[in-house]
Design an enzyme around this catalytic site. Structure first.
Site, mmCIF file in Angstrom:
data_model
loop_
_atom_site.group_PDB
_atom_site.id
_atom_site.type_symbol
_atom_site.label_atom_id
_atom_site.label_comp_id
_atom_site.label_asym_id
_atom_site.label_seq_id
_atom_site.Cartn_x
_atom_site.Cartn_y
_atom_site.Cartn_z
ATOM 1 C CG ASP A 67 -0.460 -0.445 2.520
ATOM 2 O OD1 ASP A 67 0.995 -0.343 2.765
ATOM 3 O OD2 ASP A 67 -1.033 -0.982 3.431
ATOM 4 C CG ASN A 136 -8.924 -2.134 12.207
ATOM 5 O OD1 ASN A 136 -7.757 -2.677 11.728
ATOM 6 N ND2 ASN A 136 -9.562 -1.442 11.702
ATOM 7 C CG HIS A 138 -5.847 -2.832 8.949
ATOM 8 N ND1 HIS A 138 -6.030 -1.602 9.794
ATOM 9 C CD2 HIS A 138 -4.433 -2.613 8.509
ATOM 10 C CE1 HIS A 138 -4.853 -0.866 9.826
ATOM 11 N NE2 HIS A 138 -4.045 -1.521 9.144
ATOM 12 C CD GLU A 143 -8.947 0.763 8.119
ATOM 13 O OE1 GLU A 143 -8.813 -0.466 9.127
ATOM 14 O OE2 GLU A 143 -8.195 1.370 8.143
HETATM 15 C C1 GLP Z 1 -0.709 -0.077 8.632
HETATM 16 C C2 GLP Z 1 -0.245 -0.721 7.383
HETATM 17 C C3 GLP Z 1 -0.425 -2.326 7.478
HETATM 18 C C4 GLP Z 1 0.324 -2.733 8.830
HETATM 19 C C5 GLP Z 1 -0.563 -2.323 9.978
HETATM 20 C C6 GLP Z 1 0.151 -2.361 11.480
HETATM 21 O O1 GLP Z 1 -1.702 0.817 8.615
HETATM 22 N N1 GLP Z 1 -0.847 -0.382 6.265
HETATM 23 O O2 GLP Z 1 0.460 -2.723 6.379
HETATM 24 O O3 GLP Z 1 0.301 -4.179 9.008
HETATM 25 O O4 GLP Z 1 -0.937 -0.806 9.796
HETATM 26 O O5 GLP Z 1 0.952 -1.461 11.556
HETATM 27 P P1 GLP Z 1 2.109 -1.627 12.852
HETATM 28 O O6 GLP Z 1 3.101 -2.683 12.287
HETATM 29 O O7 GLP Z 1 2.723 -0.426 12.975
HETATM 30 O O8 GLP Z 1 1.276 -2.033 14.056
#
Ligand code: GLP
Length: 262
Positions: A67, A136, A138, A143
């Site tokens: 992304d 959550n 995702h 989402e």
């Molecule tokens: C972000 C990214 C995801 C990631 C997630 C968790 O929004 N788009 O690809 O896996 O949130 O983030 P973190 O690893 O900082 O907890």
């Protein structure tokens, strides 16, 4: 599904770094799907460490990121282009010709989504997809309630994701509200998936994935139960709601297998 429970972030990173190192070593033409966020930073560092010790051939690998924020240019320190350069592509000297991310500044984001999907197909699809997970549930930026059949698309971030990601920005107002994300179907088409989760904030999502038998769009990560080749590496904090279950299921569980290690 293989589940490896490790002590903490450091052990998760070491396991993950070794996993990716082995994958590239076995297949120097590999196409990797890559994730951002705080979770995989240690995994990338461990991969770099191993590469510095015993160099891999990296000139023929291809990477696709999950992304990118809409509206952030590749040189913005909060863009995922910048993150990847800083945490992986720079240290591994992976060139921009072999590393793809969605273009968050495309004038027509929908067209950019289609182009990205086509590109993944043209390159033969993703061999191994790295995933983190939102608290959550995702995956990528898909989402809750995103259809399982979704492909790369423009997505609106929900409040909790904006709040969670605000820590990387000067203020919450600066967090983009939209992103381009691989769809859930796109992710599921990867031939193999490795998911990392650490910390207590991921415990509920891990419960939904590993203890609850339901596959539901309310918890996007639960779709991984339907994928034939998934490895989950989680630390104790992320697995605290399911530790007893993992002990009990140290053998066969549904169609997959839980491997418990410490
Ligand atoms: C972000 C990214 C995801 C990631 C997630 C968790 O929004 N788009 O690809 O896996 O949130 O983030 P973190 O690893 O900082 O907890």
């Amino acid at each position: 599904m293989n589940v490896i429970v490790v002590k903490d972030y450091q052990e998760m990173s070491q396991e993950g770094g070794q996993f990716l190192y082995n994958q590239i070593k076995e297949n120097p033409n590999i196409t990797l799907g890559l994730a951002t966020g705080g979770t995989p930073i240690g995994v990338y560092q461990e991969l770099i460490k191993r590469h510095k010790k015993n160099p891999l051939q990296l000139s023929d690998i291809t990477t696709f990121n999950l992304d990118e924020y809409i509206g952030l240019s590749p040189v913005s320190p909060n863009s995922y282009h910048y993150y990847m350069k800083q945490h992986l592509f720079g240290p591994l000297r992976i060139s921009s010709e072999q590393a793809y991310l969605p273009n968050g500044t495309a004038t027509n984001p929908e067209e950019e989504c289609n182009r990205y999907e086509r590109l993944i197909k043209e390159k033969g699809g993703i061999d191994v997809q790295v995933l983190g997970v939102g608290s959550n549930g995702h995956i990528g930026f898909n989402e809750p309630t995103t259809p399982f059949c979704s492909r790369t698309q423009v997505v609106e971030l929900v409040k909790s994701t904006i709040e969670a990601n605000a820590r990387y920005f000067d203020s919450i107002e600066e967090v983009p509200r939209r992103a381009i994300s691989m769809g859930i179907q796109t992710i599921m088409e990867a031939r193999e998936i490795i998911l990392f989760a650490n910390g207590e904030s991921k415990a509920e999502a891990m419960y939904q994935l590993l203890a609850n038998t339901k596959v539901t769009e309310n918890w996007p990560v639960t779709i991984l139960k339907k994928h034939p080749k998934v490895t989950v590496i989680i630390d104790e904090a992320a697995s605290h709601k399911i530790l007893n279950l993992l002990y009990n299921y140290n053998k066969e569980y549904e169609e997959g297998q839980y491997l418990y290690s410490r």
